[in-house]
Each structure stands twice: as structure tokens, then as C-alpha cells.
Write a protein that holds these residues in place. Structure first.
Motif, PDB file in Angstrom:
ATOM      1  N   LYS A 176     -42.643 -52.689   1.962  1.00 16.26           N
ATOM      2  CA  LYS A 176     -43.064 -53.561   0.859  1.00 16.26           C
ATOM      3  C   LYS A 176     -44.588 -53.690   0.817  1.00 16.26           C
ATOM      4  CE  LYS A 176     -38.807 -56.318   0.929  1.00 16.26           C
ATOM      5  NZ  LYS A 176     -38.219 -57.625   1.299  1.00 16.26           N
ATOM      6  N   LEU A 177     -45.204 -53.775   2.007  1.00 16.00           N
ATOM      7  CA  LEU A 177     -46.662 -53.888   2.068  1.00 16.00           C
ATOM      8  C   LEU A 177     -47.331 -52.625   1.534  1.00 16.00           C
ATOM      9  CD1 LEU A 177     -49.187 -55.458   2.980  1.00 16.00           C
ATOM     10  CD2 LEU A 177     -48.904 -54.402   5.240  1.00 16.00           C
ATOM     11  N   LEU A 178     -46.806 -51.467   1.926  1.00 18.09           N
ATOM     12  CA  LEU A 178     -47.393 -50.211   1.449  1.00 18.09           C
ATOM     13  C   LEU A 178     -47.227 -50.077  -0.062  1.00 18.09           C
ATOM     14  CD1 LEU A 178     -48.789 -47.534   2.016  1.00 18.09           C
ATOM     15  CD2 LEU A 178     -46.549 -46.538   2.566  1.00 18.09           C
ATOM     16  N   LEU A 179     -46.070 -50.482  -0.584  1.00 14.51           N
ATOM     17  CA  LEU A 179     -45.835 -50.382  -2.024  1.00 14.51           C
ATOM     18  C   LEU A 179     -46.798 -51.271  -2.800  1.00 14.51           C
ATOM     19  CD1 LEU A 179     -44.126 -49.142  -4.261  1.00 14.51           C
ATOM     20  CD2 LEU A 179     -42.520 -51.049  -4.001  1.00 14.51           C
ATOM     21  N   GLU A 180     -47.144 -52.449  -2.237  1.00 15.72           N
ATOM     22  CA  GLU A 180     -48.100 -53.344  -2.899  1.00 15.72           C
ATOM     23  C   GLU A 180     -49.445 -52.662  -3.124  1.00 15.72           C
ATOM     24  OE1 GLU A 180     -48.623 -57.034  -0.894  1.00 15.72           O
ATOM     25  OE2 GLU A 180     -46.487 -57.534  -0.927  1.00 15.72           O
ATOM     26  N   HIS A 181     -49.840 -51.823  -2.172  1.00 16.49           N
ATOM     27  CA  HIS A 181     -51.155 -51.168  -2.247  1.00 16.49           C
ATOM     28  C   HIS A 181     -51.103 -49.795  -2.923  1.00 16.49           C
ATOM     29  CE1 HIS A 181     -53.439 -53.974   0.338  1.00 16.49           C
ATOM     30  NE2 HIS A 181     -52.259 -54.183   0.915  1.00 16.49           N
ATOM     31  N   CYS A 182     -49.891 -49.247  -3.026  1.00 17.81           N
ATOM     32  CA  CYS A 182     -49.738 -47.840  -3.422  1.00 17.81           C
ATOM     33  C   CYS A 182     -50.306 -47.528  -4.807  1.00 17.81           C
ATOM     34  CB  CYS A 182     -48.256 -47.483  -3.355  1.00 17.81           C
ATOM     35  SG  CYS A 182     -47.952 -45.720  -3.335  1.00 17.81           S
ATOM     36  N   ARG A 208     -52.507 -49.084  -6.620  1.00 17.32           N
ATOM     37  CA  ARG A 208     -53.963 -49.211  -6.683  1.00 17.32           C
ATOM     38  C   ARG A 208     -54.658 -48.028  -6.001  1.00 17.32           C
ATOM     39  NH1 ARG A 208     -54.234 -53.749  -4.552  1.00 17.32           N
ATOM     40  NH2 ARG A 208     -55.007 -53.287  -2.474  1.00 17.32           N
ATOM     41  N   ILE A 209     -54.119 -47.580  -4.866  1.00 16.13           N
ATOM     42  CA  ILE A 209     -54.707 -46.444  -4.152  1.00 16.13           C
ATOM     43  C   ILE A 209     -54.599 -45.174  -4.991  1.00 16.13           C
ATOM     44  CG2 ILE A 209     -54.470 -44.949  -2.134  1.00 16.13           C
ATOM     45  CD1 ILE A 209     -53.475 -47.460  -0.609  1.00 16.13           C
ATOM     46  N   LEU A 210     -53.433 -44.970  -5.597  1.00  3.27           N
ATOM     47  CA  LEU A 210     -53.242 -43.772  -6.420  1.00  3.27           C
ATOM     48  C   LEU A 210     -54.138 -43.806  -7.655  1.00  3.27           C
ATOM     49  CD1 LEU A 210     -49.378 -43.299  -6.158  1.00  3.27           C
ATOM     50  CD2 LEU A 210     -51.144 -41.780  -5.249  1.00  3.27           C
ATOM     51  N   GLU A 211     -54.347 -44.996  -8.216  1.00  2.00           N
ATOM     52  CA  GLU A 211     -55.244 -45.128  -9.358  1.00  2.00           C
ATOM     53  C   GLU A 211     -56.680 -44.813  -8.949  1.00  2.00           C
ATOM     54  OE1 GLU A 211     -56.494 -45.363 -13.079  1.00  2.00           O
ATOM     55  OE2 GLU A 211     -54.392 -45.502 -12.488  1.00  2.00           O
ATOM     56  N   ASP A 212     -57.064 -45.233  -7.745  1.00  2.00           N
ATOM     57  CA  ASP A 212     -58.412 -44.927  -7.240  1.00  2.00           C
ATOM     58  C   ASP A 212     -58.595 -43.424  -7.023  1.00  2.00           C
ATOM     59  OD1 ASP A 212     -59.219 -47.532  -7.315  1.00  2.00           O
ATOM     60  OD2 ASP A 212     -58.818 -47.939  -5.198  1.00  2.00           O
ATOM     61  N   TYR A 213     -57.554 -42.769  -6.493  1.00  2.00           N
ATOM     62  CA  TYR A 213     -57.594 -41.316  -6.347  1.00  2.00           C
ATOM     63  C   TYR A 213     -57.826 -40.650  -7.702  1.00  2.00           C
ATOM     64  CZ  TYR A 213     -56.022 -40.352  -1.508  1.00  2.00           C
ATOM     65  OH  TYR A 213     -55.941 -40.202  -0.156  1.00  2.00           O
ATOM     66  N   LYS A 214     -57.075 -41.128  -8.691  1.00  2.00           N
ATOM     67  CA  LYS A 214     -57.160 -40.557 -10.046  1.00  2.00           C
ATOM     68  C   LYS A 214     -58.546 -40.769 -10.640  1.00  2.00           C
ATOM     69  CE  LYS A 214     -54.646 -41.341 -14.320  1.00  2.00           C
ATOM     70  NZ  LYS A 214     -53.532 -42.115 -14.893  1.00  2.00           N
ATOM     71  N   GLN A 215     -59.100 -41.965 -10.458  1.00  2.00           N
ATOM     72  CA  GLN A 215     -60.424 -42.270 -10.973  1.00  2.00           C
ATOM     73  C   GLN A 215     -61.487 -41.419 -10.292  1.00  2.00           C
ATOM     74  OE1 GLN A 215     -60.960 -44.403 -13.480  1.00  2.00           O
ATOM     75  NE2 GLN A 215     -63.166 -44.047 -13.510  1.00  2.00           N
ATOM     76  N   LEU A 216     -61.360 -41.243  -8.981  1.00  2.00           N
ATOM     77  CA  LEU A 216     -62.304 -40.420  -8.229  1.00  2.00           C
ATOM     78  C   LEU A 216     -62.277 -38.979  -8.724  1.00  2.00           C
ATOM     79  CD1 LEU A 216     -64.254 -39.899  -5.865  1.00  2.00           C
ATOM     80  CD2 LEU A 216     -62.237 -39.596  -4.401  1.00  2.00           C
ATOM     81  N   GLU A 217     -61.069 -38.441  -8.897  1.00  2.00           N
ATOM     82  CA  GLU A 217     -60.940 -37.061  -9.375  1.00  2.00           C
ATOM     83  C   GLU A 217     -61.577 -36.901 -10.750  1.00  2.00           C
ATOM     84  OE1 GLU A 217     -57.347 -33.915 -10.503  1.00  2.00           O
ATOM     85  OE2 GLU A 217     -56.895 -35.738  -9.383  1.00  2.00           O
ATOM     86  N   TYR A 218     -61.352 -37.890 -11.618  1.00  2.00           N
ATOM     87  CA  TYR A 218     -61.903 -37.847 -12.968  1.00  2.00           C
ATOM     88  C   TYR A 218     -63.428 -37.896 -12.950  1.00  2.00           C
ATOM     89  CZ  TYR A 218     -63.046 -39.544 -17.659  1.00  2.00           C
ATOM     90  OH  TYR A 218     -63.597 -39.720 -18.896  1.00  2.00           O
ATOM     91  N   GLU A 219     -64.011 -38.805 -12.175  1.00  2.00           N
ATOM     92  CA  GLU A 219     -65.470 -38.946 -12.154  1.00  2.00           C
ATOM     93  C   GLU A 219     -66.150 -37.767 -11.458  1.00  2.00           C
ATOM     94  OE1 GLU A 219     -66.733 -42.765 -10.823  1.00  2.00           O
ATOM     95  OE2 GLU A 219     -65.476 -43.842 -12.278  1.00  2.00           O
TER      96      GLU A 219
END
Length: 298
Positions: free
Chosen positions: A62-68, A70-81
Motif C-alpha cells: 500500500k505504501l509503494l502504491l501511494e508513491h508509485c 507520482r514517481i512514474l509521472e516524474d519519470y515521464k516528465q524527466l524523459e519529456y524535458e
């Protein structure tokens, strides 16, 4: 840790099924299991409780899912920038957008895009959803943005936002309606609706059909070509309109319009990019990627 491993975990966690995650991600079930085992090894904690054929999340899961997400969105944003660092876009991009999107969704997005890509010459054609699809097929635009539910087989649709239609009346209207009505009540209420060919009317028709009601059964006073004209009509006529919640937000806040709930009749729709099949890439793709990262503000 790879972003794909997190995607595997998120799929298993949300489906609570290794089999469904395998089907969703087009990966073998043993590979799904291996990714989860490696995550559990990394964190030295079980992520799922297994009871026969059923699984459930542990506290660590449950803890990992709470962060998942947001982390994946950050990965996506990093790749885009990172991608933007190596690409300077120039040229002409001809957009076409259905009326609701052109009026209530695109303006802030276009302003931000022009600031970011000042060398791109941007133009916008406005029309209803069917007209935008026709313009795309006739090569008058490069990329379309449409609403509604119908899909043409030679076009590719990519969802970028969700929207909801609501029934509204002017607060000074003499039309006496309760806060909630039934779908059957719609047949007796004078209405003003968007015109044929609009994505808005497509969604209304589909929602009505779920209650075995035809559009022809309704008491439609007028079909109008834009949401703004519907709002002005409602200010001067005792009737009800059905419009995008995005288009009426300011008026609801100001108290000039109110929503009338329709019991058990949701009118949800997807706002989509539409392209010719096989013609992805270039400035169209750059605009889509920009919008996908901007959509949290829309």
C-alpha cells in the motif's frame, strides 16, 4: 529501479491479478512474477499477500502504491524535458478543435505552447467534431481535438482529458425544477441543445439510449452551434440546457446558473487528439506530448 518495474507493480496492485497485469502490459506471467520478486527483494518486504488464487496488498504494498503514480509521472516528465533539450521545433502546425475544446480547454494551452516553441507557426480551425474529422481527412489540418463517442476506423484517437456534461438552468428562470430529476422527466422539460454533428449531442444521445429514450422524444426548442449561444439563450428563455461542466464553471461560481442532477444518468466523455493513421510524429507529436504534460492544469 526501472520505471517499467513500477508499472508492473502498479498494474498488479490495481488489478489484484498477475494474469490481468500480464494481459494489460503484454508481458508473460512469469516475467510479471519476476519483476515483483525483484521489487520485494529490493525493499526486503512482501508487497502482496497470497491466499490461494487471490492476492491483496500488504502494508508495504500500500505504501509503494501511494508513491508509485507520482514517481512514474516524474519519470515521464524527466524523459519529456530531456527530449526537449535536444530538439528545436520549427515550422507550421495546423490544428483543428471542436467548439467546446477550442473555447474552454485550448486557449491557456496554446499560450504556453507558443511561449515554449516560439518558432512554430500555429493556426486553429474551429468547428464541431464531425467537421474537424472531415478537415483532417481532407488534409486541411495536421491534428484534431474532438469530443464525443464515435470513432472513424481510418483515424487514430488518443484520449488526453475527461469531461462531463451537466444539465443547467438560469437561476432567474421561471422554469420550476427540483435539484434532481429523472431521465424520463427530460421528455417534458423544454431544452436547448448543441447541433447535429457535435460531440456533445453524441454523448447526450448515448446517455439517453441507456434509458430507452430517443432524442426525438425530447422537447427541444432549439439546436444551437455553440455553448456560448446556449448560455445566452438560457438567460432569455425558460428552459434547460445540457453543456460541458468546463464551460459553465464561472457562471456556477457566480450563482447565475445552477446544475440540475439527472438521477442515474451520467454523461461522461473523453476529449481526444485525432490523427490520420500512420501519420504520427513531427510537430503534431510534439504538441500532443506538451499537452499531455500540461493537462494537470486544465
Amino acid at each position: 529501479m526501472s520505471d517499467f518495474r513500477l508499472k508492473v507493480f502498479r498494474s498488479v496492485a490495481k488489478n489484484l491479478s498477475f494474469t490481468k497485469a500480464s494481459q494489460e502490459l503484454f508481458v508473460s506471467q512469469p516475467a510479471i512474477t519476476k519483476h515483483i520478486q525483484e521489487l520485494e527483494s529490493t525493499y526486503q518486504a512482501r508487497l502482496f499477500d497470497r491466499q490461494g488464487s487471490k492476492i491483496s496488498l500488504t502494508e508495504a504494498g500500500k505504501l509503494l502504491l501511494e508513491h508509485c503514480d507520482r514517481i512514474l509521472e516524474d519519470y515521464k516528465q524527466l524523459e519529456y524535458e530531456m527530449h526537449l533539450l535536444h530538439n528545436e521545433y520549427t515550422g507550421e502546425l495546423k490544428l483543428g478543435a471542436s467548439t467546446t475544446i477550442a473555447q474552454y480547454v485550448l486557449p491557456p494551452l496554446l499560450g504556453s505552447f507558443i511561449r515554449k516553441f516560439s518558432q512554430v507557426n500555429l493556426s486553429l480551425l474551429n468547428g464541431n467534431s464531425r467537421g474537424i474529422e472531415t478537415a483532417l481527412q481532407e488534409h486541411r489540418i495536421d491534428l484534431g481535438l474532438v469530443e464525443g463517442i464515435y470513432r472513424l476506423p481510418n483515424l487514430k484517437y488518443t484520449t488526453f482529458l475527461e469531461d462531463e456534461l451537466v444539465a443547467v438552468v438560469h437561476t432567474k428562470s421561471k422554469l420550476s425544477l427540483p435539484e434532481e430529476i429523472t431521465p424520463e422527466d427530460l421528455q417534458k422539460i423544454p431544452l436547448v441543445l448543441r447541433e447535429r454533428g457535435s460531440g456533445t449531442l453524441d454523448v447526450i444521445e448515448r446517455s439517453l439510449s441507456g434509458h430507452n429514450i430517443k432524442l426525438s422524444n425530447l422537447n427541444v426548442l432549439m439546436y444551437l452551434g455553440s455553448t456560448e449561444s446556449i448560455k445566452l439563450f438560457l438567460e432569455n428563455a425558460d428552459c434547460m440546457g445540457i453543456v460541458s461542466i468546463r464551460s459553465i464553471f464561472k457562471e456556477l461560481t457566480a450563482g447565475t446558473f445552477r446544475v440540475v442532477e439527472i438521477k442515474d444518468m451520467s454523461m461522461l466523455r473523453e476529449l481526444c487528439f485525432v490523427q490520420l493513421q500512420g501519420q504520427e510524429g513531427g510537430l503534431s507529436q510534439a504538441f500532443m506530448q506538451f499537452a499531455m504534460h500540461y493537462d494537470r492544469k486544465l
